[in-house]
Design an enzyme around this catalytic site. Structure first.
Site, PDB file in Angstrom:
ATOM      1  N   SER A 136       0.830  -1.137  -0.145  1.00 42.47           N
ATOM      2  CA  SER A 136      -0.244  -0.022  -0.017  1.00 42.47           C
ATOM      3  C   SER A 136       0.873   1.182  -0.192  1.00 42.47           C
ATOM      4  O   SER A 136       2.136   1.312   0.513  1.00 42.47           O
ATOM      5  CB  SER A 136      -0.859   0.181   1.111  1.00 42.47           C
ATOM      6  OG  SER A 136      -1.645   1.287   1.435  1.00 42.47           O
ATOM      7  N   TYR A 149      -1.375  -0.178  10.670  1.00 44.75           N
ATOM      8  CA  TYR A 149      -1.589  -0.689   9.204  1.00 44.75           C
ATOM      9  C   TYR A 149      -0.350  -0.351   8.259  1.00 44.75           C
ATOM     10  O   TYR A 149       0.057  -1.183   7.433  1.00 44.75           O
ATOM     11  CB  TYR A 149      -2.799   0.013   8.865  1.00 44.75           C
ATOM     12  CG  TYR A 149      -3.133  -0.407   7.273  1.00 44.75           C
ATOM     13  CD1 TYR A 149      -3.326  -1.789   6.807  1.00 44.75           C
ATOM     14  CD2 TYR A 149      -2.944   0.665   6.302  1.00 44.75           C
ATOM     15  CE1 TYR A 149      -3.745  -1.965   5.472  1.00 44.75           C
ATOM     16  CE2 TYR A 149      -3.103   0.151   4.979  1.00 44.75           C
ATOM     17  CZ  TYR A 149      -3.699  -1.014   4.544  1.00 44.75           C
ATOM     18  OH  TYR A 149      -3.911  -1.297   3.502  1.00 44.75           O
TER      19      TYR A 149
HETATM   20  P1  NDP Z   1     -11.527  -6.077   1.003  1.00 45.38           P
HETATM   21  O1  NDP Z   1     -12.119  -5.694   2.453  1.00 45.38           O
HETATM   22  O2  NDP Z   1     -12.567  -5.622  -0.102  1.00 45.38           O
HETATM   23  O3  NDP Z   1     -10.943  -7.340   0.762  1.00 45.38           O
HETATM   24  C1  NDP Z   1     -10.084  -7.946   1.731  1.00 45.38           C
HETATM   25  C2  NDP Z   1     -10.124  -9.461   1.354  1.00 45.38           C
HETATM   26  O4  NDP Z   1      -9.015 -10.041   2.556  1.00 45.38           O
HETATM   27  C3  NDP Z   1     -11.384 -10.102   1.686  1.00 45.38           C
HETATM   28  O5  NDP Z   1     -11.417 -11.225   0.574  1.00 45.38           O
HETATM   29  C4  NDP Z   1     -11.011 -10.924   2.822  1.00 45.38           C
HETATM   30  O6  NDP Z   1     -11.910 -12.143   2.906  1.00 45.38           O
HETATM   31  C5  NDP Z   1      -9.372 -11.073   2.961  1.00 45.38           C
HETATM   32  N1  NDP Z   1      -9.309 -11.157   4.439  1.00 45.38           N
HETATM   33  C6  NDP Z   1      -9.103 -10.385   5.432  1.00 45.38           C
HETATM   34  N2  NDP Z   1      -8.868 -11.048   6.630  1.00 45.38           N
HETATM   35  C7  NDP Z   1      -8.677 -12.403   6.394  1.00 45.38           C
HETATM   36  C8  NDP Z   1      -8.267 -13.557   7.047  1.00 45.38           C
HETATM   37  N3  NDP Z   1      -8.103 -13.375   8.231  1.00 45.38           N
HETATM   38  N4  NDP Z   1      -8.449 -14.777   6.416  1.00 45.38           N
HETATM   39  C9  NDP Z   1      -8.605 -14.989   5.112  1.00 45.38           C
HETATM   40  N5  NDP Z   1      -8.807 -13.659   4.235  1.00 45.38           N
HETATM   41  C10 NDP Z   1      -8.944 -12.537   4.796  1.00 45.38           C
HETATM   42  O7  NDP Z   1     -10.219  -4.933   0.658  1.00 45.38           O
HETATM   43  P2  NDP Z   1      -9.169  -4.680  -0.633  1.00 45.38           P
HETATM   44  O8  NDP Z   1      -9.794  -5.458  -1.903  1.00 45.38           O
HETATM   45  O9  NDP Z   1      -9.236  -3.362  -0.654  1.00 45.38           O
HETATM   46  O10 NDP Z   1      -7.904  -5.149  -0.027  1.00 45.38           O
HETATM   47  C11 NDP Z   1      -7.008  -6.097  -0.581  1.00 45.38           C
HETATM   48  C12 NDP Z   1      -5.708  -5.609  -0.075  1.00 45.38           C
HETATM   49  O11 NDP Z   1      -5.168  -4.573  -0.596  1.00 45.38           O
HETATM   50  C13 NDP Z   1      -5.657  -5.739   1.221  1.00 45.38           C
HETATM   51  O12 NDP Z   1      -4.221  -6.369   1.764  1.00 45.38           O
HETATM   52  C14 NDP Z   1      -5.451  -4.142   1.531  1.00 45.38           C
HETATM   53  O13 NDP Z   1      -4.745  -3.706   2.596  1.00 45.38           O
HETATM   54  C15 NDP Z   1      -4.801  -3.585   0.380  1.00 45.38           C
HETATM   55  N6  NDP Z   1      -4.972  -2.212  -0.284  1.00 45.38           N
HETATM   56  C16 NDP Z   1      -6.210  -1.747  -0.353  1.00 45.38           C
HETATM   57  C17 NDP Z   1      -6.256  -0.585  -0.794  1.00 45.38           C
HETATM   58  C18 NDP Z   1      -7.658   0.262  -0.762  1.00 45.38           C
HETATM   59  O14 NDP Z   1      -7.806   1.540  -0.870  1.00 45.38           O
HETATM   60  N7  NDP Z   1      -8.854  -0.453  -0.982  1.00 45.38           N
HETATM   61  C19 NDP Z   1      -5.222   0.305  -1.023  1.00 45.38           C
HETATM   62  C20 NDP Z   1      -3.770  -0.384  -0.810  1.00 45.38           C
HETATM   63  C21 NDP Z   1      -3.877  -1.808  -0.385  1.00 45.38           C
HETATM   64  P3  NDP Z   1     -12.837 -12.421   4.220  1.00 45.38           P
HETATM   65  O15 NDP Z   1     -13.496 -11.399   4.850  1.00 45.38           O
HETATM   66  O16 NDP Z   1     -13.923 -13.310   3.379  1.00 45.38           O
HETATM   67  O17 NDP Z   1     -11.851 -13.293   4.857  1.00 45.38           O
HETATM   68  C1  8X3 Z   2      -5.018   1.574   1.787  1.00 43.97           C
HETATM   69  C2  8X3 Z   2      -4.497   3.095   1.232  1.00 43.97           C
HETATM   70  O1  8X3 Z   2      -4.090   5.310   2.318  1.00 43.97           O
HETATM   71  O2  8X3 Z   2      -6.258   4.146   3.137  1.00 43.97           O
HETATM   72  O3  8X3 Z   2      -3.924   0.690   1.792  1.00 43.97           O
HETATM   73  O4  8X3 Z   2      -3.857   3.415   3.772  1.00 43.97           O
HETATM   74  S1  8X3 Z   2      -4.808   3.942   2.616  1.00 43.97           S
END
Ligand code: NDP
Ligand code: 8X3
Length: 252
Positions: A136, A149
Protein backbone atom coordinates in the site's frame (compact mmCIF):
# COMPACT_ATOMS: atom_id res chain seq x y z
CA UNK A 1 -1.19 -25.23 -21.13
CA UNK A 2 -3.10 -23.30 -18.43
CA UNK A 3 -1.06 -21.53 -15.78
CA UNK A 4 -2.26 -21.65 -12.18
CA UNK A 5 -2.49 -18.72 -9.77
CA UNK A 6 -3.36 -18.70 -6.07
CA UNK A 7 -5.11 -15.49 -4.96
CA UNK A 8 -5.78 -14.81 -1.28
CA UNK A 9 -8.56 -12.48 -0.17
CA UNK A 10 -10.66 -13.51 -3.16
CA UNK A 11 -14.06 -12.95 -1.56
CA UNK A 12 -14.12 -9.18 -2.14
CA UNK A 13 -12.35 -6.19 -3.66
CA UNK A 14 -9.06 -6.65 -5.50
CA UNK A 15 -8.95 -10.41 -4.98
CA UNK A 16 -12.43 -11.12 -6.34
CA UNK A 17 -11.77 -8.89 -9.36
CA UNK A 18 -8.44 -10.64 -9.94
CA UNK A 19 -10.18 -14.03 -9.91
CA UNK A 20 -12.46 -12.81 -12.72
CA UNK A 21 -9.53 -11.29 -14.62
CA UNK A 22 -7.36 -14.41 -14.60
CA UNK A 23 -10.20 -16.87 -15.24
CA UNK A 24 -11.36 -14.80 -18.20
CA UNK A 25 -7.81 -14.94 -19.56
CA UNK A 26 -7.77 -18.75 -19.40
CA UNK A 27 -5.78 -19.31 -16.18
CA UNK A 28 -6.57 -21.86 -13.48
CA UNK A 29 -7.32 -20.05 -10.22
CA UNK A 30 -7.21 -21.08 -6.58
CA UNK A 31 -9.28 -18.54 -4.63
CA UNK A 32 -9.20 -18.23 -0.84
CA UNK A 33 -10.91 -16.21 1.88
CA UNK A 34 -12.99 -16.78 4.99
CA UNK A 35 -16.47 -16.26 3.51
CA UNK A 36 -17.44 -19.57 1.92
CA UNK A 37 -20.66 -18.07 0.51
CA UNK A 38 -18.65 -15.54 -1.52
CA UNK A 39 -16.38 -18.27 -2.83
CA UNK A 40 -19.48 -20.26 -3.78
CA UNK A 41 -20.73 -17.21 -5.72
CA UNK A 42 -17.46 -17.27 -7.69
CA UNK A 43 -18.00 -20.95 -8.46
CA UNK A 44 -21.62 -20.29 -9.45
CA UNK A 45 -20.38 -17.64 -11.87
CA UNK A 46 -17.39 -19.42 -13.34
CA UNK A 47 -17.91 -23.15 -12.73
CA UNK A 48 -15.32 -25.37 -11.08
CA UNK A 49 -13.31 -26.60 -14.05
CA UNK A 50 -10.62 -23.92 -13.78
CA UNK A 51 -11.54 -22.58 -10.32
CA UNK A 52 -10.76 -24.21 -6.99
CA UNK A 53 -11.87 -22.44 -3.81
CA UNK A 54 -10.77 -22.91 -0.22
CA UNK A 55 -12.44 -21.19 2.73
CA UNK A 56 -10.19 -20.67 5.74
CA UNK A 57 -8.90 -17.97 8.05
CA UNK A 58 -5.44 -17.14 6.75
CA UNK A 59 -4.24 -16.49 10.31
CA UNK A 60 -4.75 -20.18 11.10
CA UNK A 61 -1.54 -21.85 9.90
CA UNK A 62 -2.91 -25.38 10.30
CA UNK A 63 -6.03 -24.54 8.29
CA UNK A 64 -3.82 -22.97 5.63
CA UNK A 65 -1.64 -26.08 5.37
CA UNK A 66 -4.72 -28.34 5.26
CA UNK A 67 -6.13 -26.24 2.42
CA UNK A 68 -2.82 -26.46 0.53
CA UNK A 69 -2.70 -30.23 1.04
CA UNK A 70 -6.28 -30.54 -0.28
CA UNK A 71 -5.64 -28.71 -3.57
CA UNK A 72 -6.80 -31.11 -6.30
CA UNK A 73 -4.38 -32.42 -8.90
CA UNK A 74 -5.07 -30.11 -11.85
CA UNK A 75 -4.33 -27.09 -9.61
CA UNK A 76 -1.30 -28.41 -7.72
CA UNK A 77 1.44 -26.79 -9.81
CA UNK A 78 1.23 -23.12 -8.82
CA UNK A 79 2.90 -20.57 -11.12
CA UNK A 80 1.80 -17.38 -9.38
CA UNK A 81 0.96 -16.29 -5.86
CA UNK A 82 -0.97 -13.11 -5.10
CA UNK A 83 -0.70 -12.26 -1.42
CA UNK A 84 -3.69 -9.96 -1.30
CA UNK A 85 -5.69 -10.85 1.85
CA UNK A 86 -5.35 -8.03 4.31
CA UNK A 87 -7.08 -5.31 6.20
CA UNK A 88 -6.84 -2.09 8.13
CA UNK A 89 -8.70 -1.79 11.41
CA UNK A 90 -9.32 1.61 12.97
CA UNK A 91 -8.31 5.15 12.15
CA UNK A 92 -7.61 6.45 15.65
CA UNK A 93 -4.20 7.58 16.89
CA UNK A 94 -1.86 4.93 18.30
CA UNK A 95 -2.45 6.14 21.84
CA UNK A 96 -6.17 5.32 21.52
CA UNK A 97 -5.86 2.15 19.44
CA UNK A 98 -7.12 -1.31 20.32
CA UNK A 99 -4.20 -3.73 20.77
CA UNK A 100 -6.29 -6.65 19.51
CA UNK A 101 -6.89 -4.77 16.25
CA UNK A 102 -3.15 -4.14 15.91
CA UNK A 103 -2.47 -7.84 16.43
CA UNK A 104 -5.12 -8.85 13.89
CA UNK A 105 -3.51 -6.61 11.26
CA UNK A 106 -0.06 -8.03 11.97
CA UNK A 107 -1.34 -11.63 12.01
CA UNK A 108 -3.17 -11.15 8.69
CA UNK A 109 -1.04 -8.72 6.72
CA UNK A 110 2.36 -9.95 7.88
CA UNK A 111 2.43 -13.36 9.59
CA UNK A 112 -0.05 -15.10 7.29
CA UNK A 113 1.61 -13.58 4.21
CA UNK A 114 5.05 -14.88 5.12
CA UNK A 115 3.64 -18.28 6.17
CA UNK A 116 1.96 -18.83 2.81
CA UNK A 117 4.95 -17.52 0.90
CA UNK A 118 7.26 -19.87 2.82
CA UNK A 119 5.00 -22.84 2.05
CA UNK A 120 4.88 -22.13 -1.69
CA UNK A 121 8.45 -20.95 -2.32
CA UNK A 122 9.86 -24.38 -3.29
CA UNK A 123 7.36 -24.90 -6.08
CA UNK A 124 7.46 -21.28 -7.19
CA UNK A 125 11.22 -21.67 -7.58
CA UNK A 126 10.77 -24.97 -9.42
CA UNK A 127 8.32 -23.31 -11.82
CA UNK A 128 10.17 -19.97 -12.12
CA UNK A 129 6.98 -18.37 -10.90
CA UNK A 130 5.86 -14.94 -9.74
CA UNK A 131 5.00 -13.55 -6.33
CA UNK A 132 2.81 -10.44 -6.20
CA UNK A 133 2.40 -8.88 -2.80
CA UNK A 134 -0.31 -6.29 -2.24
CA UNK A 135 1.29 -3.59 -0.14
CA UNK A 136 0.00 0.00 0.00
CA UNK A 137 0.99 3.62 -0.26
CA UNK A 138 0.53 3.46 3.53
CA UNK A 139 3.80 1.52 3.67
CA UNK A 140 5.72 4.51 2.30
CA UNK A 141 3.69 7.54 3.28
CA UNK A 142 2.72 7.91 6.93
CA UNK A 143 -0.56 9.55 7.90
CA UNK A 144 -2.37 10.07 11.21
CA UNK A 145 -4.16 6.88 12.19
CA UNK A 146 -2.08 4.74 9.83
CA UNK A 147 0.11 3.47 12.67
CA UNK A 148 0.22 -0.36 12.58
CA UNK A 149 -1.54 -0.70 9.22
CA UNK A 150 1.21 1.41 7.63
CA UNK A 151 3.80 -0.61 9.54
CA UNK A 152 2.46 -3.89 8.17
CA UNK A 153 2.53 -2.58 4.62
CA UNK A 154 6.08 -1.24 5.01
CA UNK A 155 6.94 -4.81 6.00
CA UNK A 156 5.24 -6.19 2.89
CA UNK A 157 7.17 -3.82 0.64
CA UNK A 158 10.54 -4.50 2.28
CA UNK A 159 9.91 -8.27 2.46
CA UNK A 160 9.18 -8.21 -1.27
CA UNK A 161 12.46 -6.45 -2.03
CA UNK A 162 14.40 -8.81 0.22
CA UNK A 163 12.75 -11.80 -1.45
CA UNK A 164 14.04 -10.42 -4.75
CA UNK A 165 17.55 -10.45 -3.33
CA UNK A 166 17.32 -14.01 -2.01
CA UNK A 167 15.65 -15.32 -5.18
CA UNK A 168 18.41 -13.86 -7.36
CA UNK A 169 19.17 -16.30 -10.16
CA UNK A 170 16.09 -18.48 -9.63
CA UNK A 171 13.98 -16.77 -12.28
CA UNK A 172 11.24 -16.08 -9.71
CA UNK A 173 9.82 -12.59 -10.06
CA UNK A 174 8.59 -10.58 -7.07
CA UNK A 175 6.56 -7.39 -7.17
CA UNK A 176 5.19 -5.15 -4.44
CA UNK A 177 2.06 -3.43 -5.70
CA UNK A 178 1.33 -0.32 -3.64
CA UNK A 179 -2.13 1.12 -4.33
CA UNK A 180 -3.62 4.33 -3.05
CA UNK A 181 -7.34 4.94 -2.67
CA UNK A 182 -9.49 2.23 -4.22
CA UNK A 183 -13.17 1.65 -3.52
CA UNK A 184 -13.69 -1.86 -2.12
CA UNK A 185 -14.93 -3.18 1.21
CA UNK A 186 -11.66 -1.91 2.71
CA UNK A 187 -13.15 1.16 4.43
CA UNK A 188 -16.27 -0.72 5.52
CA UNK A 189 -13.96 -3.19 7.30
CA UNK A 190 -11.70 -0.47 8.65
CA UNK A 191 -14.60 1.42 10.21
CA UNK A 192 -16.31 -1.66 11.64
CA UNK A 193 -19.13 -1.63 9.08
CA UNK A 194 -19.86 2.11 8.77
CA UNK A 195 -21.32 2.27 5.25
CA UNK A 196 -21.90 6.04 5.50
CA UNK A 197 -18.24 6.65 6.36
CA UNK A 198 -17.17 4.49 3.45
CA UNK A 199 -19.52 6.26 1.03
CA UNK A 200 -18.37 9.68 2.26
CA UNK A 201 -14.70 8.82 1.75
CA UNK A 202 -15.14 7.75 -1.85
CA UNK A 203 -17.90 10.19 -2.86
CA UNK A 204 -16.76 12.53 -5.62
CA UNK A 205 -13.16 11.26 -5.35
CA UNK A 206 -13.20 9.09 -8.46
CA UNK A 207 -11.14 6.43 -6.66
CA UNK A 208 -9.53 3.44 -8.33
CA UNK A 209 -11.70 0.38 -8.74
CA UNK A 210 -11.00 -3.24 -7.86
CA UNK A 211 -10.87 -3.87 -11.61
CA UNK A 212 -8.06 -1.30 -12.00
CA UNK A 213 -5.94 -3.21 -9.50
CA UNK A 214 -6.89 -6.60 -10.96
CA UNK A 215 -5.70 -5.35 -14.36
CA UNK A 216 -2.45 -4.18 -12.74
CA UNK A 217 -1.92 -7.58 -11.09
CA UNK A 218 -2.59 -9.27 -14.43
CA UNK A 219 -0.13 -6.97 -16.20
CA UNK A 220 2.58 -7.78 -13.66
CA UNK A 221 1.89 -11.53 -13.75
CA UNK A 222 2.08 -11.68 -17.54
CA UNK A 223 5.21 -9.61 -18.16
CA UNK A 224 7.89 -11.27 -20.26
CA UNK A 225 9.93 -13.62 -18.01
CA UNK A 226 13.04 -11.40 -18.17
CA UNK A 227 11.27 -8.37 -16.65
CA UNK A 228 10.63 -7.62 -12.98
CA UNK A 229 8.75 -4.61 -11.66
CA UNK A 230 10.11 -4.31 -8.13
CA UNK A 231 7.58 -1.80 -6.79
CA UNK A 232 4.52 -0.39 -8.43
CA UNK A 233 2.87 2.57 -6.67
CA UNK A 234 -0.47 3.49 -8.17
CA UNK A 235 -3.03 6.15 -7.23
CA UNK A 236 -6.14 7.71 -8.67
CA UNK A 237 -5.39 11.04 -10.35
CA UNK A 238 -7.57 12.68 -7.70
CA UNK A 239 -5.13 11.68 -4.92
CA UNK A 240 -1.71 13.22 -4.29
CA UNK A 241 0.52 14.44 -1.47
CA UNK A 242 0.00 16.94 1.33
CA UNK A 243 2.45 18.84 3.48
CA UNK A 244 3.87 17.93 6.87
CA UNK A 245 1.86 18.89 9.91
CA UNK A 246 3.38 21.37 12.38
CA UNK A 247 2.27 21.64 15.99
CA UNK A 248 2.70 25.16 17.41
CA UNK A 249 2.81 26.05 21.05
CA UNK A 250 -0.34 27.89 22.05
CA UNK A 251 0.17 31.63 22.14
CA UNK A 252 3.20 31.46 19.83
P1 NDP B 1 -11.55 -5.92 0.86
O1 NDP B 1 -11.94 -5.71 2.28
O2 NDP B 1 -12.56 -5.66 -0.20
O3 NDP B 1 -10.97 -7.40 0.68
C1 NDP B 1 -10.10 -7.95 1.63
C2 NDP B 1 -9.96 -9.43 1.40
O4 NDP B 1 -9.07 -9.97 2.41
C3 NDP B 1 -11.29 -10.17 1.55
O5 NDP B 1 -11.40 -11.14 0.52
C4 NDP B 1 -11.16 -10.86 2.89
O6 NDP B 1 -11.87 -12.08 2.90
C5 NDP B 1 -9.65 -11.12 2.98
N1 NDP B 1 -9.24 -11.34 4.36
C6 NDP B 1 -9.17 -10.43 5.36
N2 NDP B 1 -8.85 -11.04 6.51
C7 NDP B 1 -8.71 -12.36 6.22
C8 NDP B 1 -8.42 -13.52 6.99
N3 NDP B 1 -8.17 -13.44 8.31
N4 NDP B 1 -8.38 -14.72 6.39
C9 NDP B 1 -8.61 -14.82 5.06
N5 NDP B 1 -8.89 -13.76 4.27
C10 NDP B 1 -8.96 -12.56 4.85
O7 NDP B 1 -10.27 -5.00 0.64
P2 NDP B 1 -9.32 -4.73 -0.64
O8 NDP B 1 -9.67 -5.58 -1.77
O9 NDP B 1 -9.26 -3.27 -0.81
O10 NDP B 1 -7.93 -5.17 0.01
C11 NDP B 1 -7.08 -6.14 -0.55
C12 NDP B 1 -5.65 -5.80 -0.16
O11 NDP B 1 -5.32 -4.54 -0.72
C13 NDP B 1 -5.42 -5.68 1.34
O12 NDP B 1 -4.16 -6.26 1.65
C14 NDP B 1 -5.38 -4.16 1.56
O13 NDP B 1 -4.60 -3.81 2.68
C15 NDP B 1 -4.75 -3.71 0.27
N6 NDP B 1 -4.95 -2.32 -0.12
C16 NDP B 1 -6.22 -1.80 -0.28
C17 NDP B 1 -6.36 -0.48 -0.70
C18 NDP B 1 -7.69 0.17 -0.87
O14 NDP B 1 -7.77 1.43 -0.90
N7 NDP B 1 -8.80 -0.57 -1.01
C19 NDP B 1 -5.20 0.35 -1.03
C20 NDP B 1 -3.93 -0.30 -0.80
C21 NDP B 1 -3.83 -1.58 -0.39
P3 NDP B 1 -12.83 -12.60 4.07
O15 NDP B 1 -13.35 -11.41 4.80
O16 NDP B 1 -13.88 -13.39 3.36
O17 NDP B 1 -11.93 -13.47 4.88
C1 8X3 C 1 -5.02 1.55 1.69
C2 8X3 C 1 -4.63 2.93 1.29
O1 8X3 C 1 -4.22 5.29 2.12
O2 8X3 C 1 -6.18 4.13 2.98
O3 8X3 C 1 -3.89 0.80 1.93
O4 8X3 C 1 -3.99 3.52 3.72
S1 8X3 C 1 -4.74 4.00 2.62
Amino acid sequence: MHKTILITGATAGFGAAAVDRFLNAGWRVIATGRRASRLQELEDRHGAERLHTAAFDIRDADAMQAALDAIPEPFRRIDALVNNAGLALGTVPAQQADLLQWRQMIDTNVTALVTLTHALLPQLIERRGVIINISSIAGSWPYPGGNVYGGTKAFVTQFSLNLRADLHGTGVRVTSIEPGMAETEFTLVRTGGDQAASDTLYQGANPMTAGDIADTIFHVATLPPHLNINRLEIMPVSQSFAGFQVHRASGA
